[in-house]
Design an enzyme around this catalytic site. Structure first.
Site, PDB file in Angstrom:
ATOM      1  N   CYS A  49       0.230 -12.013 171.650  1.00  0.00           N
ATOM      2  CA  CYS A  49       0.013 -12.797 170.441  1.00  0.00           C
ATOM      3  C   CYS A  49      -1.477 -12.755 170.126  1.00  0.00           C
ATOM      4  CB  CYS A  49       0.490 -14.235 170.637  1.00  0.00           C
ATOM      5  SG  CYS A  49       0.273 -15.202 169.147  1.00  0.00           S
ATOM      6  N   GLY A  50      -1.805 -12.159 168.983  1.00  0.00           N
ATOM      7  CA  GLY A  50      -3.220 -11.982 168.617  1.00  0.00           C
ATOM      8  C   GLY A  50      -3.870 -13.289 168.214  1.00  0.00           C
ATOM      9  N   HIS A  51      -3.208 -14.026 167.315  1.00  0.00           N
ATOM     10  CA  HIS A  51      -3.834 -15.288 166.901  1.00  0.00           C
ATOM     11  C   HIS A  51      -3.912 -16.233 168.091  1.00  0.00           C
ATOM     12  CE1 HIS A  51      -0.005 -17.592 166.749  1.00  0.00           C
ATOM     13  NE2 HIS A  51      -0.820 -18.611 166.823  1.00  0.00           N
TER      14      HIS A  51
ATOM     15  N   HIS B 232      10.053  -8.808 164.506  1.00  0.00           N
ATOM     16  CA  HIS B 232       9.049  -9.242 163.528  1.00  0.00           C
ATOM     17  C   HIS B 232       9.149  -8.321 162.301  1.00  0.00           C
ATOM     18  CE1 HIS B 232       7.335 -11.033 167.150  1.00  0.00           C
ATOM     19  NE2 HIS B 232       6.551 -11.777 166.397  1.00  0.00           N
TER      20      HIS B 232
ATOM     21  N   ASP C  58       4.230 -16.359 159.760  1.00  0.00           N
ATOM     22  CA  ASP C  58       2.901 -16.480 160.352  1.00  0.00           C
ATOM     23  C   ASP C  58       1.905 -16.918 159.281  1.00  0.00           C
ATOM     24  OD1 ASP C  58       0.538 -16.167 161.804  1.00  0.00           O
ATOM     25  OD2 ASP C  58       1.315 -14.421 162.892  1.00  0.00           O
TER      26      ASP C  58
ATOM     27  N   CYS D 284      -1.487 -12.322 161.566  1.00  0.00           N
ATOM     28  CA  CYS D 284      -0.720 -11.836 162.715  1.00  0.00           C
ATOM     29  C   CYS D 284      -1.484 -10.717 163.438  1.00  0.00           C
ATOM     30  CB  CYS D 284       0.670 -11.355 162.314  1.00  0.00           C
ATOM     31  SG  CYS D 284       1.745 -11.087 163.746  1.00  0.00           S
ATOM     32  N   GLY D 285      -2.005 -11.054 164.599  1.00  0.00           N
ATOM     33  CA  GLY D 285      -2.815 -10.081 165.350  1.00  0.00           C
ATOM     34  C   GLY D 285      -2.016  -8.875 165.803  1.00  0.00           C
ATOM     35  N   THR D 286      -0.797  -9.118 166.304  1.00  0.00           N
ATOM     36  CA  THR D 286       0.004  -7.975 166.755  1.00  0.00           C
ATOM     37  C   THR D 286       0.541  -7.198 165.551  1.00  0.00           C
ATOM     38  OG1 THR D 286       1.876  -9.509 167.043  1.00  0.00           O
ATOM     39  CG2 THR D 286       0.632  -8.915 169.015  1.00  0.00           C
TER      40      THR D 286
END
Ligand code: PYC
Length: 319
Positions: A89-91, A209, A236, A240-242
């Protein structure tokens, strides 16, 4: 028995993260990717209780954080949401770094974290922003067409950025908060159709996603605006980082973004991550992968303790 879980809440570009600092024992054996199932089996209900109503909400992403035994690493983290575990999870990683800085556990500089899908590196800048060097990202399939009953014909790429994404260039509807219900239902219908048609990520993994993207709807100075629907049907609030990592992999594969070049990814709420990539390598099956990095900032919003009674166990479960 009443459990006590210390937590810190943050948000990254509007998307919340609840980091659990204790209360979930670290599995003693194996590698972190194997802990996944063990934690889910033994403590899934507790994780679900920590992020879902009435203590949280559908949009809350949780993280279990275990500090590292050795100084070479900042520790291990496992992210989850209202319906189950996430890969990366990027964020949430940006939120984790901001949280650990808030607690005085780390300072500006480079930090390494282990996740179930690989090692990530985070750079805490002096101004408080965070760059996450994510796990390798790649495009798995290009131009995958799907007819979605009631919505029409869509063509998108299947890509990995720490989670699986189906990414569609979408001009039909404005990517705008006023359209969030329509975009949510559309993405959900796409996801169901992908599943029904057996369109998956590598190894048959479900694509959970869905990312709609539009350059037209981005504010001046940004490259694209997206709407990302997460596995539990929450969208999101951050870019969304990913999802941005997966998008970078597609842009790299198409040759439209050069290594090191900035990509300003805007979310449906208007928050922005700046993404870049470095070339990675080529897998045995010929797939080219990249090393994506995402820069954003998070704000700590609350520090507290959750009280959860074992008697509530039956109320919380993941599918
Ligand atoms: O930022 O990677 C992300 C993410 C995944 C799910 C929600 N946010």
């Amino acid at each position: 028995m009443s459990r006590r879980l210390r937590f810190v809440d943050s948000h990254t570009g509007g998307e919340p993260t609840r980091l659990l600092l204790d209360g979930i024992p670290k599995p003693g054996v194996g590698e972190i990717r194997e802990w996944y199932l063990e934690v889910r089996r033994t403590h899934g209900w507790l994780l679900a209780a920590a992020v879902n109503e009435p203590r949280g909400s559908d949009i809350l992403v949780g993280g279990v954080y275990w500090p590292a035994a050795d100084a070479a690493s900042a520790g291990e983290v496992m992210f989850f949401n209202n319906v189950g575990l996430l890969g990366m999870c990027g964020h949430g990683t940006i939120g984790l770094v901001a949280t650990l800085a808030h607690l005085g556990r780390l300072g500006p500089g480079r930090h390494t974290l282990q996740t179930p899908v690989g090692e990530v590196r985070a750079l805490l800048h002096d101004d408080g922003s965070v760059s996450v060097e994510n796990v390798p990202a790649f495009r798995h399939r290009k131009d995958v067409a799907v007819d979605v009953p009631g919505y029409g014909h869509f063509v998108g790429d299947v890509a990995w950025g720490g989670n699986w994404f189906y990414i569609v260039e979408h001009a039909q509807d404005r990517i705008d908060l006023s359209n969030r219900d329509l975009l949510t239902e559309l993405c959900w219908a796409i996801r169901i159709e992908l599943r029904a048609r057996g369109i998956t990520g590598r190894g048959g993994t479900e694509i959970d996603h869905i990312e709609l993207s539009s350059a037209r709807d981005a504010a001046p100075g940004n490259d694209a605006r997206n709407f990302v629907l997460c596995p539990g049907k929450a969208y999101d609030r951050s870019p969304c980082g990913t999802g941005t990592s997966a998008r970078l992999a597609c842009l790299a594969a198409d040759g439209v973004l050069a290594p090191g070049q900035a990509w300003r990814q805007e979310s449906v709420t208007g928050s922005v991550f700046e993404g870049r990539f470095e070339p990675g390598g080529i897998d045995d099956d010929g797939t080219a992968w990249i090393r994506p990095s995402i820069t954003g900032r998070a704000q700590v919003t609350a520090v507290g303790e959750l009280l959860i009674d074992d008697a509530e166990l039956a109320a919380y479960h993941w599918e």
